[in-house]
Design an enzyme around this catalytic site. Sequence first.
Site, PDB file in Angstrom:
ATOM      1  CG  ASP A  73      20.178 -30.584 -14.323  1.00 34.85           C
ATOM      2  OD1 ASP A  73      19.851 -31.621 -13.715  1.00 34.85           O
ATOM      3  OD2 ASP A  73      20.323 -29.485 -13.765  1.00 34.85           O
ATOM      4  N   GLY A 128      13.774 -15.822  -8.356  1.00 36.57           N
ATOM      5  CA  GLY A 128      14.743 -16.814  -7.916  1.00 36.57           C
ATOM      6  C   GLY A 128      16.139 -16.432  -8.335  1.00 36.57           C
TER       7      GLY A 128
END
Length: 816
Positions: free
Chosen positions: A619, A481
């Site tokens: 987050d 990724g």
Amino acid sequence: MLSWRHLVFWAMLVMATLSAARPAPTLPEQVSPKAKVEVESYSAHHGDLLQLRCRLRDDVHSINWEKDGVQLAETNRTRITGAEVEVRDAVQEDSGLYACMTHRPSGTETTFFAVNVSDRIPSVEDDDDDDEKSSSEEKEAENSKPNPVAPFWAHPEKMEKKLHAVPAAKTVKFRCPAGGTPSPTLRWLKNGKEFKPDHRIGGYKVRYQTWSIIMDSVVPSDKGPYTCLVENNYGSINHTYQLDVVERSPHRPILQAGLPANQTVPVGSNVDFVCKVYSDPQPHIQWLKHVTVNGSKYGSDGLPLVQVLKAAGVNTTDKEMEVLHLRNVSFEDAWEYTCLAGNSIGISHHSAWLTVVEAISENPVIMTSPLYLEIIIYCTGAFLISCMLVTVIIYKMKNTTKKTDFNSQPAVHKLAKSFPLQRQVSADSSSSMSSGVMLVRPSRLSSSGSPMLTGVSEYELPEDPRWEFSRDRLILGKPLGEGCFGQVVMGEAIGLDKEKPNRVTKVAVKMLKSDATEKDLSDLISEMEMMKMIGKHKNIINLLGACTQDGPLYVIVEYASKGNLREYLRARRPPGMEYCYNPIHVSKDMLSFKDLVSCAYQVARGMEYLASKKCIHRDLAARNVLVTEDSVMKIADFGLARDIHHIDYYKKTTNGRLPVKWMAPEALFDRIYTHQSDVWSFGVLLWEIFTLGGSPYPGVPVEELFKLLKEGHRMDKPGNCTNELYMMMRDCWHAVPSQRPTFKQLVEDLDRIVAMTSNQEYLDLSMPVDQYSPGFPDTRSSTCSSGEDSVFSHDPLPDEPCLPKYQHANGGLKKR
């Protein structure tokens, strides 16, 4: 002076005024000629605590209590303690004339209490005291109008609040004050059908004079829309209220934080320790003092040795038990004291220390003026010298780390820079993690004419022997990724475990992209250093090593083969759920309820560890939790440097993600990040888990979300979630950060739920039909690329399962 008969007549007159519906109780006929009589009036509401107290004198021999001329006896609601009578949960039958007779050598003094207990109807909304008066005025105004008038709302401002969320067992009152000529009629509908008293247990009451309906002791089956229909021969109007009944979740006693508090007092003082206890089931409270026997604070069974100082008796109230009084304390009283509260669910306790010091002298010795002046001179001189030394040290440090000036063209990198990296820790951290550390040494000039960091290898990082890993023992594989500033590839590390030099371990390797900037390098180094300082834990992605010498920077971390938690849950949805999925990729794994609770428990453990290291994630979401081959949850991206001061949370960015639907209100509106804002995000993550990867606030545009959050709305309970777990989510979403649970408390509660849950509890994962109802047009394509999704991203996520963008009938939200 008033005679005895005048006083009796006056008492009867007071009782007649207070309760016209009851016969006025009379005073006893036979009273001593020397008796002194006083009468006090007392009004109370149904369910209140009655407290009647006599005024005592020093020479009182005995006290008798009577009610309506009959000796008053103790019951389960009535308690008599000398000069005081308490009646709990007062009812109308408790009204009457109470007499307190104190016998003294000089005669008998009698105090009468004329008590009237009236009914009270609590309401969801605060009605004005002049409801009856306003209704009468409305009707008079209607009758005085010569011309016919269609129905109209008399007080529309009282009807603005449409959604009412109340706990079970509360009394609910809805009002629709209206007018018209002739006077209109009022009817009530539920779910669009006529609402009759026999439609609910206990029925309801309609007060036509105040245009209201009253429902006592509401239960979950009372949920739904209630419509008032007002009509006459010239028209009709209607208004709908939405009622939501929240079930109570039993819990162990809750003790107010910070109580009892540590105290330091002089010897001979009086001390009060206070312990505030909140509990639905009746709590049992004890005050304990820790003791030592033969120098040990613990017994043979490993439990602390304690002395019970105060325990609840038959006639002791909870309010009395919440305070421990210590009088004339000595040095032997200095020790640890504990408030212990328990109920049928569990036990809670808080402790405090008492420190006893010598009594302060009333005449302290005053320093002579010359000595006092000399001390001031020495202290001032030492302070000035210290300031000079600190100034010199700071000046030299700045000169040492000063960056060499750039030319006017920023595209040419003059030299490799030293990056002073600031750690992401909570404000209360006192560790060295908050200090700036120079992590990159200057190197030779780069000939690159690009503003990007193409010469990454020319930046020299100091070698850390504890984490350095040889490049020739690292084999890079396929990409996994890309992020904002780097990329992640799969790798194989040979000999990562020094005790097994030939063992091959699958790892994930973080590195910079080819177009990385100097700030990107700084961020990657910052993340690596943060992972070093935080250390290792089973439920976080751990640092395994780094390649910092003779080439680009490689950060080696643990590999999670099953991807992130969001996709892990979505891949295990059954075909019956309404979302677009690829049947070829549907997993055959069956998820039990215990599996989902275990996921939440593991994430909570990881966050508890990060909080103990003063690390604020900022987050936390299912997309940032990775799953290993053994289904172990690991929190990722906790070391990322995030610029929280220069983000416009109301707009999308080209390559940035704005996780507004996971953010606490104080972080969203004031940009205040704490461990408690992480707890809010954990509540949203819980919702994701029990919807098997659902998108929070489905179908709600972000601009509308800001408004709904400010108004106190919260998401509905997921279909496969217990009331206890939903109440845990609601606690995480408390508007006041200090009222949210800590991660330690969440771990304890989830640990208990996991232990009590059977492995065979498989989920009925077919979504209820009314869980989501169409609220916005469904414009989905085969992949999710919505700008209204839970995370704002410019680029769509490929091959991502899509949930319908549906909205609950009331917006998918509840108001707290």
